[in-house]
Design a protein around this motif. Sequence first.
Motif, PDB file in Angstrom:
ATOM      1  N   LEU A 245    -146.106 -97.362   3.445  1.00 26.93           N
ATOM      2  CA  LEU A 245    -144.643 -97.202   3.445  1.00 26.93           C
ATOM      3  C   LEU A 245    -143.940 -98.435   4.023  1.00 26.93           C
ATOM      4  O   LEU A 245    -142.881 -98.847   3.543  1.00 26.93           O
ATOM      5  N   ALA A 246    -144.554 -99.025   5.063  1.00 30.00           N
ATOM      6  CA  ALA A 246    -143.926-100.185   5.711  1.00 30.00           C
ATOM      7  C   ALA A 246    -143.926-101.393   4.772  1.00 30.00           C
ATOM      8  O   ALA A 246    -143.035-102.246   4.842  1.00 30.00           O
ATOM      9  N   VAL A 247    -144.908-101.453   3.902  1.00 25.72           N
ATOM     10  CA  VAL A 247    -145.024-102.598   2.991  1.00 25.72           C
ATOM     11  C   VAL A 247    -144.131-102.409   1.751  1.00 25.72           C
ATOM     12  O   VAL A 247    -143.664-103.378   1.152  1.00 25.72           O
ATOM     13  N   ALA A 248    -143.889-101.143   1.415  1.00 26.01           N
ATOM     14  CA  ALA A 248    -143.005-100.862   0.279  1.00 26.01           C
ATOM     15  C   ALA A 248    -141.561-101.158   0.707  1.00 26.01           C
ATOM     16  O   ALA A 248    -141.148-100.738   1.786  1.00 26.01           O
ATOM     17  N   SER A 249    -140.834-101.889  -0.076  1.00 22.94           N
ATOM     18  CA  SER A 249    -139.457-102.346   0.206  1.00 22.94           C
ATOM     19  C   SER A 249    -139.294-102.803   1.660  1.00 22.94           C
ATOM     20  O   SER A 249    -138.535-102.213   2.431  1.00 22.94           O
ATOM     21  N   PRO A 250    -140.038-103.866   2.032  1.00 21.60           N
ATOM     22  CA  PRO A 250    -139.944-104.342   3.426  1.00 21.60           C
ATOM     23  C   PRO A 250    -138.615-105.038   3.684  1.00 21.60           C
ATOM     24  O   PRO A 250    -137.963-105.505   2.755  1.00 21.60           O
ATOM     25  N   TYR A 251    -138.219-105.085   4.984  1.00 19.53           N
ATOM     26  CA  TYR A 251    -137.059-105.899   5.358  1.00 19.53           C
ATOM     27  C   TYR A 251    -137.533-107.355   5.341  1.00 19.53           C
ATOM     28  O   TYR A 251    -138.728-107.632   5.458  1.00 19.53           O
ATOM     29  N   TRP A 252    -136.589-108.284   5.282  1.00 19.65           N
ATOM     30  CA  TRP A 252    -136.970-109.687   5.442  1.00 19.65           C
ATOM     31  C   TRP A 252    -137.679-109.833   6.793  1.00 19.65           C
ATOM     32  O   TRP A 252    -137.310-109.193   7.778  1.00 19.65           O
ATOM     33  N   ASN A 253    -138.709-110.693   6.829  1.00 20.99           N
ATOM     34  CA  ASN A 253    -139.440-110.897   8.078  1.00 20.99           C
ATOM     35  C   ASN A 253    -139.926-112.342   8.123  1.00 20.99           C
ATOM     36  O   ASN A 253    -140.272-112.897   7.075  1.00 20.99           O
ATOM     37  N   PRO A 254    -139.960-112.948   9.311  1.00 20.17           N
ATOM     38  CA  PRO A 254    -140.383-114.366   9.339  1.00 20.17           C
ATOM     39  C   PRO A 254    -141.793-114.582   8.781  1.00 20.17           C
ATOM     40  O   PRO A 254    -142.057-115.613   8.175  1.00 20.17           O
TER      41      PRO A 254
ATOM     42  N   ARG B  64    -150.202-105.921   3.893  1.00 18.10           N
ATOM     43  CA  ARG B  64    -150.645-104.559   4.137  1.00 18.10           C
ATOM     44  C   ARG B  64    -151.786-104.453   5.158  1.00 18.10           C
ATOM     45  O   ARG B  64    -151.728-103.645   6.097  1.00 18.10           O
ATOM     46  N   ASP B  65    -152.820-105.284   5.001  1.00 15.38           N
ATOM     47  CA  ASP B  65    -153.969-105.155   5.911  1.00 15.38           C
ATOM     48  C   ASP B  65    -153.589-105.513   7.348  1.00 15.38           C
ATOM     49  O   ASP B  65    -154.032-104.866   8.299  1.00 15.38           O
ATOM     50  N   ALA B  66    -152.776-106.547   7.452  1.00 16.12           N
ATOM     51  CA  ALA B  66    -152.354-106.963   8.803  1.00 16.12           C
ATOM     52  C   ALA B  66    -151.450-105.896   9.431  1.00 16.12           C
ATOM     53  O   ALA B  66    -151.505-105.653  10.641  1.00 16.12           O
ATOM     54  N   ILE B  67    -150.639-105.246   8.619  1.00 20.72           N
ATOM     55  CA  ILE B  67    -149.767-104.177   9.136  1.00 20.72           C
ATOM     56  C   ILE B  67    -150.608-102.967   9.568  1.00 20.72           C
ATOM     57  O   ILE B  67    -150.350-102.332  10.586  1.00 20.72           O
ATOM     58  N   ARG B  68    -151.643-102.701   8.795  1.00 18.57           N
ATOM     59  CA  ARG B  68    -152.545-101.579   9.151  1.00 18.57           C
ATOM     60  C   ARG B  68    -153.196-101.848  10.501  1.00 18.57           C
ATOM     61  O   ARG B  68    -153.329-100.948  11.329  1.00 18.57           O
ATOM     62  N   LYS B  69    -153.574-103.105  10.716  1.00 18.00           N
ATOM     63  CA  LYS B  69    -154.191-103.500  11.988  1.00 18.00           C
ATOM     64  C   LYS B  69    -153.161-103.392  13.125  1.00 18.00           C
ATOM     65  O   LYS B  69    -153.462-102.894  14.216  1.00 18.00           O
ATOM     66  N   LEU B  70    -151.947-103.835  12.842  1.00 19.24           N
ATOM     67  CA  LEU B  70    -150.860-103.720  13.842  1.00 19.24           C
ATOM     68  C   LEU B  70    -150.685-102.258  14.252  1.00 19.24           C
ATOM     69  O   LEU B  70    -150.595-101.922  15.440  1.00 19.24           O
ATOM     70  N   LEU B  71    -150.653-101.378  13.249  1.00 18.32           N
ATOM     71  CA  LEU B  71    -150.436 -99.955  13.536  1.00 18.32           C
ATOM     72  C   LEU B  71    -151.601 -99.376  14.331  1.00 18.32           C
ATOM     73  O   LEU B  71    -151.410 -98.503  15.188  1.00 18.32           O
ATOM     74  N   ASP B  72    -152.799 -99.856  14.042  1.00 16.71           N
ATOM     75  CA  ASP B  72    -153.963 -99.383  14.784  1.00 16.71           C
ATOM     76  C   ASP B  72    -153.847 -99.778  16.262  1.00 16.71           C
ATOM     77  O   ASP B  72    -154.105 -98.966  17.156  1.00 16.71           O
ATOM     78  N   ASP B  73    -153.430-101.019  16.490  1.00 15.58           N
ATOM     79  CA  ASP B  73    -153.246-101.486  17.876  1.00 15.58           C
ATOM     80  C   ASP B  73    -152.162-100.656  18.577  1.00 15.58           C
ATOM     81  O   ASP B  73    -152.312-100.266  19.733  1.00 15.58           O
ATOM     82  N   ALA B  74    -151.067-100.404  17.853  1.00 12.55           N
ATOM     83  CA  ALA B  74    -149.970 -99.635  18.444  1.00 12.55           C
ATOM     84  C   ALA B  74    -150.398 -98.188  18.669  1.00 12.55           C
ATOM     85  O   ALA B  74    -150.003 -97.560  19.654  1.00 12.55           O
TER      86      ALA B  74
ATOM     87  N   LEU C 297    -147.165 -90.228  21.156  1.00 15.71           N
ATOM     88  CA  LEU C 297    -145.858 -89.791  20.640  1.00 15.71           C
ATOM     89  C   LEU C 297    -146.009 -88.773  19.519  1.00 15.71           C
ATOM     90  O   LEU C 297    -145.032 -88.393  18.885  1.00 15.71           O
ATOM     91  N   GLY C 298    -147.255 -88.391  19.228  1.00 13.48           N
ATOM     92  CA  GLY C 298    -147.475 -87.380  18.196  1.00 13.48           C
ATOM     93  C   GLY C 298    -147.799 -87.946  16.820  1.00 13.48           C
ATOM     94  O   GLY C 298    -147.799 -87.219  15.833  1.00 13.48           O
ATOM     95  N   MET C 299    -148.088 -89.260  16.749  1.00 11.20           N
ATOM     96  CA  MET C 299    -148.449 -89.838  15.448  1.00 11.20           C
ATOM     97  C   MET C 299    -149.885 -89.434  15.089  1.00 11.20           C
ATOM     98  O   MET C 299    -150.805 -89.657  15.866  1.00 11.20           O
ATOM     99  N   PRO C 300    -150.126 -88.830  13.917  1.00 12.07           N
ATOM    100  CA  PRO C 300    -151.501 -88.494  13.533  1.00 12.07           C
ATOM    101  C   PRO C 300    -152.253 -89.755  13.085  1.00 12.07           C
ATOM    102  O   PRO C 300    -151.740 -90.511  12.254  1.00 12.07           O
ATOM    103  N   GLU C 301    -153.437 -89.953  13.632  1.00 14.35           N
ATOM    104  CA  GLU C 301    -154.207 -91.169  13.309  1.00 14.35           C
ATOM    105  C   GLU C 301    -154.502 -91.233  11.807  1.00 14.35           C
ATOM    106  O   GLU C 301    -154.506 -92.307  11.203  1.00 14.35           O
ATOM    107  N   ALA C 302    -154.722 -90.054  11.211  1.00 16.94           N
ATOM    108  CA  ALA C 302    -155.079 -90.001   9.787  1.00 16.94           C
ATOM    109  C   ALA C 302    -153.948 -90.510   8.892  1.00 16.94           C
ATOM    110  O   ALA C 302    -154.169 -90.807   7.722  1.00 16.94           O
ATOM    111  N   ASP C 303    -152.731 -90.611   9.443  1.00 18.01           N
ATOM    112  CA  ASP C 303    -151.585 -91.038   8.625  1.00 18.01           C
ATOM    113  C   ASP C 303    -151.279 -92.534   8.747  1.00 18.01           C
ATOM    114  O   ASP C 303    -150.288 -93.011   8.183  1.00 18.01           O
ATOM    115  N   LEU C 304    -152.114 -93.279   9.487  1.00 16.58           N
ATOM    116  CA  LEU C 304    -151.799 -94.702   9.682  1.00 16.58           C
ATOM    117  C   LEU C 304    -151.844 -95.475   8.362  1.00 16.58           C
ATOM    118  O   LEU C 304    -151.063 -96.407   8.142  1.00 16.58           O
TER     119      LEU C 304
END
Length: 352
Positions: free
Chosen positions: A321-330, A335-345, A308-315
């Motif tokens: 950014l996703a961790v800063a002011s997050p929405y409520w989540n179960p 941060r580290d787990a989100i980084r891993k999620l983004l890598d998988d995606a 989709l055009g996402m640069p890998e260097a920006d993960l």
Amino acid sequence: MKAFAYTQLPGRVVFGEGALAELPREIERLGAQRALVLSTPEQAAQGHDVATRLGSRCAGVFARAVMHVPIEVARAARAEAQRVGADCAVAIGGGSTTGLGKAIALESALPILAIPTTYAGSEMTPIYGITEGGAKKTGRDARVLPKAVIYDPTLTLGLPVRLSVTSGMNAIAHAVEGLYAQDANPIMSMLAEEGIHSLAHGLEYVVKNPGDLHARGECLYGAWLCGAVLGAVGMALHHKLCHTLGGTWNLPHAETHAVVLPHAVAYNRDAAAEPLKRAARALHARDAAQALYDLARKLGAPVALKDLGMPEADLDRAADLAVASPYWNPRPVERDAIRKLLDDAYHGRRPA
Ligand code: NAD
């Protein structure tokens, strides 16, 4: 049963093959005499057809809706509504056109009659979005919720398969997150499960035969239910990630939803085990995350952010950014787990 509070949103729905024929009656019900018809330039012909059906109750056609409701277009549409003395906006199209109607209603409280032709679901929500200076501002306001919605599956027969699939996956994402929302309630969970099932099932047939009216009807019905869920309960990590990626890297809206959803669900798998069982059941599977990934693949939706055009260097930055002011989540947003999620995606891996 878990305690809950639920505010039911008002709104009338007319659903069915050929339901567009009900338009004159629905306009009369609203008491409108001077409707301004809205569409994108691509759907101008459908806009003009609506104008013809409205006859003397049509005050004009504004066929300039575009993605993400730029403030300049919103201002031009508001001015046109004022110029022609409109007392109602009729929006025929997808989320972008409905969004333009909402931008008008936000300032004028003009009633909206929506005629959706995609599965995005905006017509069922009081959520608006307007883009100014490159940033999209969103909010909730009761004035922007359409007063009436006409769902006619025949209008979706020309929706290209890829757009059908991605806007359908976008809708499924609303329902999945609605199941584990902080303010989830049994009514919306029922709608969510039925919505996921209807869209997943209908899309399978739309992909094989885009002209399958029965399947189109099933998808539009699912889109309605999923949209209602988005309108009634809060969203969580998945929507935060999609807004971050879409807003900062300008990734395509619906495609990003299709890619991220299985990974967000895998992230929440243990923290939202019970609600996600319902998503899995709707997909006739044991694990919702894997079933959503398999569904995206089967339908030919994109599964990797790199496509989709996402640069890998920006993960890394995306994770920050996703961790800063997050929405409520179960599950707490780490941060580290989100980084891993983004890598998988990013790579499009099947959730483990
Ligand atoms: P869209 O409205 O941007 O439409 C995409 C393109 O498809 C347009 O050119 C449109 O004219 C065309 N199109 C639509 N229906 C067609 C049909 N039946 N046949 C042929 N072409 C057709 O796409 P969308 O996915 O419906 O909407 C996306 C936008 O909606 C995003 O900006 C998103 O943020 C917003 N949205 C808002 C909400 C909300 O509650 N406010 C909910 C979901 C989506």
